[in-house]
Design an enzyme around this catalytic site. Structure first.
Site, PDB file in Angstrom:
ATOM      1  N   ASP A   1      46.512  88.890 -43.370  1.00 37.77           N
ATOM      2  CA  ASP A   1      45.310  88.909 -43.745  1.00 37.77           C
ATOM      3  C   ASP A   1      45.564  89.878 -42.155  1.00 37.77           C
ATOM      4  O   ASP A   1      45.626  89.110 -41.308  1.00 37.77           O
ATOM      5  CB  ASP A   1      44.874  87.729 -43.724  1.00 37.77           C
ATOM      6  CG  ASP A   1      43.093  88.152 -43.136  1.00 37.77           C
ATOM      7  OD1 ASP A   1      42.549  89.360 -42.720  1.00 37.77           O
ATOM      8  OD2 ASP A   1      42.392  87.313 -42.871  1.00 37.77           O
TER       9      ASP A   1
ATOM     10  N   LYS B   1      41.897  97.429 -35.711  1.00 31.79           N
ATOM     11  CA  LYS B   1      41.938  97.393 -37.108  1.00 31.79           C
ATOM     12  C   LYS B   1      40.504  98.286 -36.710  1.00 31.79           C
ATOM     13  O   LYS B   1      39.662  98.810 -37.801  1.00 31.79           O
ATOM     14  CB  LYS B   1      41.058  95.453 -37.197  1.00 31.79           C
ATOM     15  CG  LYS B   1      40.782  95.999 -38.690  1.00 31.79           C
ATOM     16  CD  LYS B   1      40.483  94.511 -39.754  1.00 31.79           C
ATOM     17  CE  LYS B   1      40.592  94.509 -40.720  1.00 31.79           C
ATOM     18  NZ  LYS B   1      40.657  93.264 -41.421  1.00 31.79           N
TER      19      LYS B   1
ATOM     20  N   GLU C   1      39.074  91.167 -48.970  1.00 30.49           N
ATOM     21  CA  GLU C   1      39.109  90.895 -48.610  1.00 30.49           C
ATOM     22  C   GLU C   1      38.164  89.599 -49.189  1.00 30.49           C
ATOM     23  O   GLU C   1      38.821  88.759 -49.927  1.00 30.49           O
ATOM     24  CB  GLU C   1      38.810  90.437 -47.130  1.00 30.49           C
ATOM     25  CG  GLU C   1      40.128  91.524 -46.042  1.00 30.49           C
ATOM     26  CD  GLU C   1      39.672  91.465 -44.367  1.00 30.49           C
ATOM     27  OE1 GLU C   1      38.278  91.344 -44.143  1.00 30.49           O
ATOM     28  OE2 GLU C   1      39.984  92.219 -44.108  1.00 30.49           O
TER      29      GLU C   1
ATOM     30  N   ASP D   1      31.505  87.207 -45.084  1.00 24.63           N
ATOM     31  CA  ASP D   1      32.589  86.662 -44.524  1.00 24.63           C
ATOM     32  C   ASP D   1      32.126  87.719 -42.698  1.00 24.63           C
ATOM     33  O   ASP D   1      31.525  88.148 -42.470  1.00 24.63           O
ATOM     34  CB  ASP D   1      33.644  87.676 -44.652  1.00 24.63           C
ATOM     35  CG  ASP D   1      34.835  87.924 -43.921  1.00 24.63           C
ATOM     36  OD1 ASP D   1      35.071  87.652 -42.969  1.00 24.63           O
ATOM     37  OD2 ASP D   1      35.592  88.398 -44.211  1.00 24.63           O
TER      38      ASP D   1
END
Ligand code: AMP
Length: 588
Positions: free
Chosen positions: A9, A70, A147, A169
């Protein structure tokens, strides 16, 4: 292991690596922790720092530290770090390399392949950049998976039948919500929506503002200018936020925070959960709007959902769990550590690709809710045994949670604390597993705060502490085998015990911190307690009622009292119904 494929992840705030061993996903330690901060930097001497050490220097040396890379993946960007600049893929590769070597150390063999997760909304360019980062790190990226799909796999690796799952999330800096459909071996993201500039860091920012305002008001100091002080405030704010997920108050104590007018200045303050929840409420509202948009985009409604899963560290915030349950009508699941379940899902996908058998992620959770009782409302009426959950069912173990209660009469010197296990809103319908009394409370007006702390470990040992907040006076009990499951005959025994309790054969003392003075009179069943409370409430309404209503009130209160003194339960039920109808009418 023949050719291990690891699951990664690669997160905005933290990254994790996992592998399936013996049929189960395991999150691996990197530098002694499961979470590797996704931060890269150079130290004073130009040596490379990855993870916690880079994170530690971020506030002091932002010019030679890169975080949240990211967000830049897929852009043609050049990120400065020290004297040079780097592409986003290169910085991500340094994080991946660290994860790869941690896995190699753990497995004792080289690792060359990985499954890496990306947000469902990532474009082709962003996915390609992620693949490139893998290759730069010496990893063949055998698959990029979404994800939310990984999270669903972590919960449902051995699922059967079709299920529609909402994955919520909320990480440090990004939020997304996805609707995922699992049918047999196929997992599909039906829709995804979110805001990649929203996360737990925004909660920290609100707390930092609050602390800075406190310093301005109480000390006439602007701490914003002082980098060292600001870094300490930032760290303390995040720690306070995490504390507030499990406790009703958080303290911030920073000695010698800075020097002001030649004197050292100490920061010492307390933040209350309710106050903090007001600060972040608007962020939560925004996420709930996104939930509705994602459902609409998937062509579904709330009723179509089978499950709600929580992912991302910030979802440990109780306000989020509460609001989601309100809006979706079911408690969200958070048994698989929300920081780690995406990596676990990636490892499960990796094992499936490698042809290995996998079972779902096994975690220790409490099968029961534990709590206490206090004066509150039940079915719209005041009731002294309202169950107040402290540790909820399915919470991963070990866990420690606390809640604040208040005394309700002036000079209340003692409190009987009852500890229950169960799910019923009426504490008396749950199983009482322990009780104790805290005595010698201060002679102060009602509202004396008592903090109850429940600590439950993996062996089912529950320690309950009641603490007078003003003085620190405390009393505790330890209950063994709190989570032991009932066998069938034990269940029967418990039922009998409970009915005895409800029938008033066992002594029931008015409970809980919020409860009233200890009144040995009240030892009857729930109807009796409710009838008394209702009669009292009706008496209070007399002063504002019209003459006609007053007469009705007087008559009905009398009938209820007669039924009580005659112990005539059928008459009591009838008169209570009539009186509560009238009270309802008068109050509306
Ligand atoms: P993630 O990106 O999933 O690792 O989530 C990181 C975010 O979760 C950071 O903002 C953390 O401060 C936050 N976080 C971690 N633990 C907790 C907690 N117990 N309560 C609230 N926020 C938390």
């Amino acid at each position: 292991m023949k050719h291990p494929i690891i699951g990664i992840d690669l997160g905005t705030t933290n990254s994790e690596v996992a592998v399936v061993q013996g049929g189960r996903a395991q999150i691996l330690d990197v530098d002694g922790a499961k979470l590797l901060p996704s931060v890269v930097g150079l130290d004073d001497e130009g040596a490379l720092l990855v993870g916690q050490s880079a994170r530690n220097q971020y506030t002091l040396f932002p010019e030679r530290t890169i975080r949240s890379v990211k967000r830049r993946m897929g852009e043609d960007a050049h990120l400065p770090m020290g004297d040079q600049s780097y592409r986003p893929q290169e910085i991500s590769a340094l994080i991946l390399k660290r994860l790869k070597s941690a896995a190699e150390q753990h497995l004792g063999q080289p690792v060359e392949k990985a499954v890496i997760t990306v947000p469902a909304y990532f474009s082709d360019a962003q996915r390609q950049a992620t693949r490139d980062a893998g290759e730069l790190a010496g990893l063949e990226v055998v698959r990029i998976i979404n994800e939310p799909t990984a999270a669903a796999l972590a919960y449902e690796a051995d699922h059967q039948g079709a299920r529609t799952i909402l994955v919520y999330d909320l990480g440090g800096g990004t939020f997304d919500v996805s609707v995922v459909r699992m049918t047999g071996d196929v997992t599909e993201v039906l829709s995804s929506h979110g805001n990649n500039q929203l996360g737990g860091d925004d909660f920290d920012a609100r707390l930092i503002e609050h602390v800075l305002a406190h310093l301005r008001e109480t000390q006439d100091v602007d701490a914003r200018e002082n980098h060292g002080a600001l870094a300490r405030i930032q760290r303390a704010a995040e720690a306070a936020k995490i504390t507030l997920s499990d406790a009703p108050y958080a303290r911030i104590d920073e000695e010698y925070l800075l020097e002001h007018q030649g004197r050292p200045l100490n920061l010492s303050m307390e933040i209350e959960r309710g106050e903090y929840e007001d600060m972040i409420a608007e962020f939560i509202d925004e996420t709930l709007e996104a939930v509705h948009i994602a459902l609409k985009d998937a062509g579904l409604s709330v009723a179509d959902l089978d499950e709600v899963l929580l992912v991302g560290g910030a979802t440990r915030t109780p306000l989020i769990q509460r609001r989601l349950e309100e809006v979706l009508g079911m408690p969200p699941r958070a048994e698989v550590n929300p920081d780690l379940c995406v990596a676990a899902g990636a490892a499960i996908q990796a094992a499936v690709i490698g042809g290995d058998q996998v079972a779902s992620v096994l975690v220790d959770v409490t099968p029961y809710t534990f709590g206490t009782s206090a004066l509150g409302e039940l079915d719209g009426m005041p009731y002294p045994h309202v169950f107040v959950p402290v540790i909820r069912k399915n919470t991963p173990l070990p866990t420690t949670k606390s809640e604040a209660f208040q005394t309700i009469v002036d000079g209340q010197s003692q409190i009987d604390v009852h500890v229950y296990q169960g799910e019923d809103a009426d504490a008396l319908n749950n199983t009482e597993i322990g009780a104790f009394r805290i005595e010698g409370l201060g002679d102060v007006p009602a509202g004396n705060v008592i903090v109850m702390t429940y600590a439950l470990d993996v062996n089912g040992i529950l320690e309950v502490t009641a603490r007078e907040k003003r003085t620190g006076l405390e009393k505790a009990i330890t209950i063994n085998n709190a989570t032991a499951r009932f066998e069938a005959d034990e269940l029967d025994a418990a039922r009998t015990r409970l009915s005895a309790l409800i029938d008033g054969e066992a002594e029931v003392v008015v409970d809980g911190a919020a409860a009233a003075p200890i009144d040995p009179e009240i030892s009857e069943r729930r109807e009796v307690v409710q009838a008394r409370a209702l009669a009292e409430k009706a008496e209070r309404l007399m002063s504002t009622a019209t003459a006609e209503d007053k007469e009705d009130l007087v008559n009905l209160i009398e009938s209820v009292k007669d039924a009580l003194s005659d112990n005539d339960i059928p008459a009591l039920e009838r008169t209570v119904t009539e009186l509560s109808d009238l009270v309802y009418y008068l109050e509306s």
